[in-house]
Write an enzyme that holds these catalytic residues in place. Sequence first.
Site, PDB file in Angstrom:
ATOM      1  N   GLU A 105      48.704  54.008 -64.258  1.00  0.00           N
ATOM      2  CA  GLU A 105      49.833  54.104 -65.198  1.00  0.00           C
ATOM      3  C   GLU A 105      49.725  55.378 -66.041  1.00  0.00           C
ATOM      4  O   GLU A 105      50.721  56.010 -66.358  1.00  0.00           O
ATOM      5  CB  GLU A 105      49.870  52.856 -66.091  1.00  0.00           C
ATOM      6  CG  GLU A 105      50.233  51.597 -65.304  1.00  0.00           C
ATOM      7  CD  GLU A 105      50.184  50.337 -66.148  1.00  0.00           C
ATOM      8  OE1 GLU A 105      49.077  49.988 -66.616  1.00  0.00           O
ATOM      9  OE2 GLU A 105      51.239  49.719 -66.350  1.00  0.00           O
ATOM     10  N   GLU A 158      46.287  44.613 -61.214  1.00  0.00           N
ATOM     11  CA  GLU A 158      46.354  43.648 -62.324  1.00  0.00           C
ATOM     12  C   GLU A 158      46.578  42.220 -61.837  1.00  0.00           C
ATOM     13  O   GLU A 158      46.111  41.263 -62.448  1.00  0.00           O
ATOM     14  CB  GLU A 158      47.478  44.050 -63.297  1.00  0.00           C
ATOM     15  CG  GLU A 158      47.149  45.207 -64.217  1.00  0.00           C
ATOM     16  CD  GLU A 158      47.422  46.574 -63.602  1.00  0.00           C
ATOM     17  OE1 GLU A 158      47.612  46.651 -62.365  1.00  0.00           O
ATOM     18  OE2 GLU A 158      47.437  47.554 -64.364  1.00  0.00           O
ATOM     19  N   GLY A 189      45.826  50.500 -65.481  1.00  0.00           N
ATOM     20  CA  GLY A 189      46.189  51.422 -66.555  1.00  0.00           C
ATOM     21  C   GLY A 189      45.842  52.866 -66.220  1.00  0.00           C
ATOM     22  O   GLY A 189      46.459  53.802 -66.747  1.00  0.00           O
ATOM     23  N   ALA A 192      42.660  49.540 -67.812  1.00  0.00           N
ATOM     24  CA  ALA A 192      42.400  49.183 -69.202  1.00  0.00           C
ATOM     25  C   ALA A 192      40.974  48.653 -69.295  1.00  0.00           C
ATOM     26  O   ALA A 192      40.396  48.231 -68.292  1.00  0.00           O
ATOM     27  CB  ALA A 192      43.396  48.122 -69.645  1.00  0.00           C
TER      28      ALA A 192
HETATM   29  C1  3H9 Z   1      44.886  46.977 -66.726  1.00  0.00           C
HETATM   30  O1  3H9 Z   1      44.665  48.116 -66.441  1.00  0.00           O
HETATM   31  C2  3H9 Z   1      46.046  46.544 -67.578  1.00  0.00           C
HETATM   32  C3  3H9 Z   1      47.021  47.663 -67.755  1.00  0.00           C
HETATM   33  O2  3H9 Z   1      48.180  47.433 -67.008  1.00  0.00           O
HETATM   34  C4  3H9 Z   1      47.336  47.987 -69.190  1.00  0.00           C
HETATM   35  C5  3H9 Z   1      47.917  46.924 -70.010  1.00  0.00           C
HETATM   36  C6  3H9 Z   1      48.335  47.300 -71.392  1.00  0.00           C
HETATM   37  N1  3H9 Z   1      37.094  47.322 -67.787  1.00  0.00           N
HETATM   38  O3  3H9 Z   1      33.078  46.642 -59.843  1.00  0.00           O
HETATM   39  P1  3H9 Z   1      31.833  47.372 -60.181  1.00  0.00           P
HETATM   40  C7  3H9 Z   1      32.721  47.321 -65.095  1.00  0.00           C
HETATM   41  S1  3H9 Z   1      43.882  45.739 -66.196  1.00  0.00           S
HETATM   42  C8  3H9 Z   1      35.848  47.091 -68.189  1.00  0.00           C
HETATM   43  O4  3H9 Z   1      30.546  46.672 -59.971  1.00  0.00           O
HETATM   44  P2  3H9 Z   1      32.315  49.264 -58.070  1.00  0.00           P
HETATM   45  C9  3H9 Z   1      32.218  46.139 -64.296  1.00  0.00           C
HETATM   46  O5  3H9 Z   1      32.272  44.948 -65.045  1.00  0.00           O
HETATM   47  C10 3H9 Z   1      42.600  46.595 -65.298  1.00  0.00           C
HETATM   48  N2  3H9 Z   1      34.778  47.097 -67.358  1.00  0.00           N
HETATM   49  O6  3H9 Z   1      31.765  48.810 -59.483  1.00  0.00           O
HETATM   50  C11 3H9 Z   1      30.804  46.567 -63.995  1.00  0.00           C
HETATM   51  O7  3H9 Z   1      30.024  46.324 -65.149  1.00  0.00           O
HETATM   52  P3  3H9 Z   1      28.482  45.922 -65.002  1.00  0.00           P
HETATM   53  C12 3H9 Z   1      43.068  47.042 -63.973  1.00  0.00           C
HETATM   54  C13 3H9 Z   1      35.005  47.374 -66.083  1.00  0.00           C
HETATM   55  O8  3H9 Z   1      31.917  50.672 -57.913  1.00  0.00           O
HETATM   56  C14 3H9 Z   1      30.925  48.083 -63.823  1.00  0.00           C
HETATM   57  O9  3H9 Z   1      32.148  48.447 -64.467  1.00  0.00           O
HETATM   58  N3  3H9 Z   1      41.937  47.600 -63.236  1.00  0.00           N
HETATM   59  C15 3H9 Z   1      36.288  47.629 -65.591  1.00  0.00           C
HETATM   60  O10 3H9 Z   1      31.950  48.265 -57.022  1.00  0.00           O
HETATM   61  C16 3H9 Z   1      30.970  48.531 -62.386  1.00  0.00           C
HETATM   62  O11 3H9 Z   1      31.981  47.791 -61.709  1.00  0.00           O
HETATM   63  C17 3H9 Z   1      41.150  46.841 -62.476  1.00  0.00           C
HETATM   64  O12 3H9 Z   1      41.360  45.659 -62.319  1.00  0.00           O
HETATM   65  C18 3H9 Z   1      37.373  47.603 -66.505  1.00  0.00           C
HETATM   66  N4  3H9 Z   1      38.632  47.847 -66.115  1.00  0.00           N
HETATM   67  O13 3H9 Z   1      33.902  49.206 -58.198  1.00  0.00           O
HETATM   68  C19 3H9 Z   1      40.006  47.557 -61.812  1.00  0.00           C
HETATM   69  N5  3H9 Z   1      36.208  47.854 -64.251  1.00  0.00           N
HETATM   70  O14 3H9 Z   1      27.823  47.075 -64.321  1.00  0.00           O
HETATM   71  C20 3H9 Z   1      38.754  46.760 -61.964  1.00  0.00           C
HETATM   72  C21 3H9 Z   1      34.906  47.756 -63.924  1.00  0.00           C
HETATM   73  O15 3H9 Z   1      28.056  45.684 -66.410  1.00  0.00           O
HETATM   74  N6  3H9 Z   1      37.591  47.432 -61.427  1.00  0.00           N
HETATM   75  N7  3H9 Z   1      34.175  47.459 -65.021  1.00  0.00           N
HETATM   76  O16 3H9 Z   1      28.485  44.667 -64.172  1.00  0.00           O
HETATM   77  C22 3H9 Z   1      37.319  47.525 -60.110  1.00  0.00           C
HETATM   78  O17 3H9 Z   1      38.095  47.136 -59.260  1.00  0.00           O
HETATM   79  C23 3H9 Z   1      35.996  48.106 -59.726  1.00  0.00           C
HETATM   80  O18 3H9 Z   1      35.157  48.029 -60.841  1.00  0.00           O
HETATM   81  C24 3H9 Z   1      36.035  49.579 -59.245  1.00  0.00           C
HETATM   82  C25 3H9 Z   1      34.583  50.068 -59.042  1.00  0.00           C
HETATM   83  C26 3H9 Z   1      36.796  49.655 -57.919  1.00  0.00           C
HETATM   84  C27 3H9 Z   1      36.701  50.460 -60.259  1.00  0.00           C
END
Ligand code: 3H9
Length: 692
Positions: free
Chosen positions: A108, A128, A105, A66
Amino acid sequence: MTALTDMADLTIEDGIAIITIDNPPVNALSQGVRQGIKDGVEQCLADDAVQAVVLICAGRTFIAGADITEFGGPPKEPGLHATLDDMENASKPIIAAIHGTALGGGLETALCCHFRVCDAGARFGLPEVNLGLLPGAGGTQRLPRVVGAEKALQMMTSGAQIGADEALENGLVEDIVDGELRAGAIAFARKIIDENIPLTKIRDREEKLQSARDNPTLFNDFRSHIARKTRGFLAPEYNIQCIEAAVNLPFDEGMAVERKLFMELMSGPQSAAQQYFFFAERQAAKIPDVPADTPEIPINKVGVIGAGTMGGGISMNMANVGIPVEIIETQQEALDRGLGVIRMNYANTAAKGRISAEDVETRCNLINGSLDMYNLADCDLIIEAVFENMELKKEIFQKLDSIAKPGAILASNTSALDINEIASVTRRPESVIGLHFFSPANVMKLLEIVRGDVTGKDVIKSCMSFAKRIRKTAVLVGVCPGFVGNRILFPRQTQAQALILEGALPHEVDKVLFDFGLPMGAFQMSDLAGLDIGWNRETSNSETIRDVLCEAGRRGQKTGAGYYDYDEKRNPSPSSRVEQIILQFSEKAGIERREISEDEMLERCIYPMINEGAKILEEGIAIRASDIDVTWVYGYGWPVYRGGPMHYADSIGLDAIVATMRKYQEQTGDDFWEPAPLMVRLAEEGKGFKDL
Ligand code: 3H9
């Protein structure tokens, strides 16, 4: 190609529709993505020419979850649930084509497709829990139906990802595509159509739940298994309850449990703190005056001076990621001991099954030990890790200046000393920087990077990138005694000492800090570090409790006694001897001991830390309040569900903290309690550190 929204488009090739999501950087499920999927599916169902749909993503990853930036804002239609229901109920096969990471998400979404294929590098997870949440779009009910309850428990309570092979083994994907993913997914779609394979919905599957239904102790056994690691956190338990619902209730009732618990977490303080921390960690990598395109110094070989606990641990970080290390010691015996400890640490990790026996050899072979500092001549980065003595450090840096190649980065692992003073003995102060690792250096995630007055921007940029390469989270700070982490620790230790003189006992103060969520209290920490750090036998004159303990040979865990008594397994128990010593000190100081409430102990330990943080911000030692929080979470185990000291302060309200500090100032007459001007100003303006 038709644009569905500005984040999604649709192409139809020989009866196969391809919906492509393009929402950089991580294809989060923002409104435009949800709308694109919903409209795309609707168009495909209405178009007789379309026989199957492939859902794929542009850029570096499949949907990573999400859009966290939308959390807390007004809901934007279409919702994720409605979008996913449309997909799952579609009468034509929908195939998710996954590369990069399918997370939260994103996974999902994939679970609501009828089939999933991926490339060999794809990874899958429901992280999450790390945001203080649970998967809120059916993941808690669908994942156990695919991989079984046990695997789902592991994945959802840890947030850990699994790779493509494991996903295939567990039935999470139907195929791993060789070659180009898009072409492979289209070929897979054709096969589904040609072979007329029926569409199944994961919600209707039950077979993988049976083994959990036959194992009544599964959930409670799992709870005990993770209890220590998840102490204080709400989300792991709520994730478990959802999986229990998946096993024991019909799908729709399980979904209702998921919804209720998700909303509870989403509106609670823990998730707010953990979401805040997600962005705090990423912010810390951004240095305002060091732009992203600053040139970097390539680091292909690292030198480490000192093979003690710190030097050894630091070296392991490099070997773990394949960087050769040269460790320097002054005595063969110390070198052999240091290298032996490194090998033993790796062997222990291998015994736990975390690395292979071959990995042990590869890593040990990357570490070369020697007694000759001239062997550092070809190193790109040299980290001095000898004990905290300015004269010794200066001597080493002077020598390094004549040995290191031009442009090499010269770093000190000092935890408190002045980097500028160390740099001043070299002819290249711009190459000198502090790299403060936390003990155990091969485990703790924080790297405090200390910039001196003239440290080069290329040196800073290179060290920030290097930290990421060795899997550390770096926080850049300026020079002051103790930098950010230890400087904030000092006033807490002062108050802990004051509390035991006024009426509390060490284990009582420690219990309050432990219950707050810290891994250990102030006195346990002192015992672990060793009470004799900075203590001098010659000059010690029984002036402080610490002096008396050290004089009596009670120097902490390593001597079996400190503030606590320790058994052979280093389990602490309160010491009557220490209690006696404390009572004598109170009497000598004319202090009438009193009962001190837990609230007072907590305020007096924590508020001075926040106040010191405010001073650090005023002085520009830390770039932002959230950097202080990252330092304390990753360097000292501050519970992430409380965000960090500065976030915690905001959650209480700075006005309340200022008022409490003034109350203690009035009661004690001690200027220690004078609130920092920055905190007073913010409190008066009704603001928090988050508003800076
Ligand atoms: C969810 O899904 C809830 C659901 O169950 C639905 C409910 C209804 N959103 O980490 P990075 C940004 S909860 C917005 O440095 P990497 C991050 O802030 C979500 N922004 O890159 C950064 O911005 P900036 C569950 C996001 O290559 C940029 O992207 N999912 C999101 O080292 C690059 O990120 C997670 O918890 C997001 N979801 O790693 C996954 N994700 O450049 C969270 C990232 O401005 N994300 N950003 O600083 C991660 O674990 C890592 O970002 C990922 C890439 C592994 C994907």
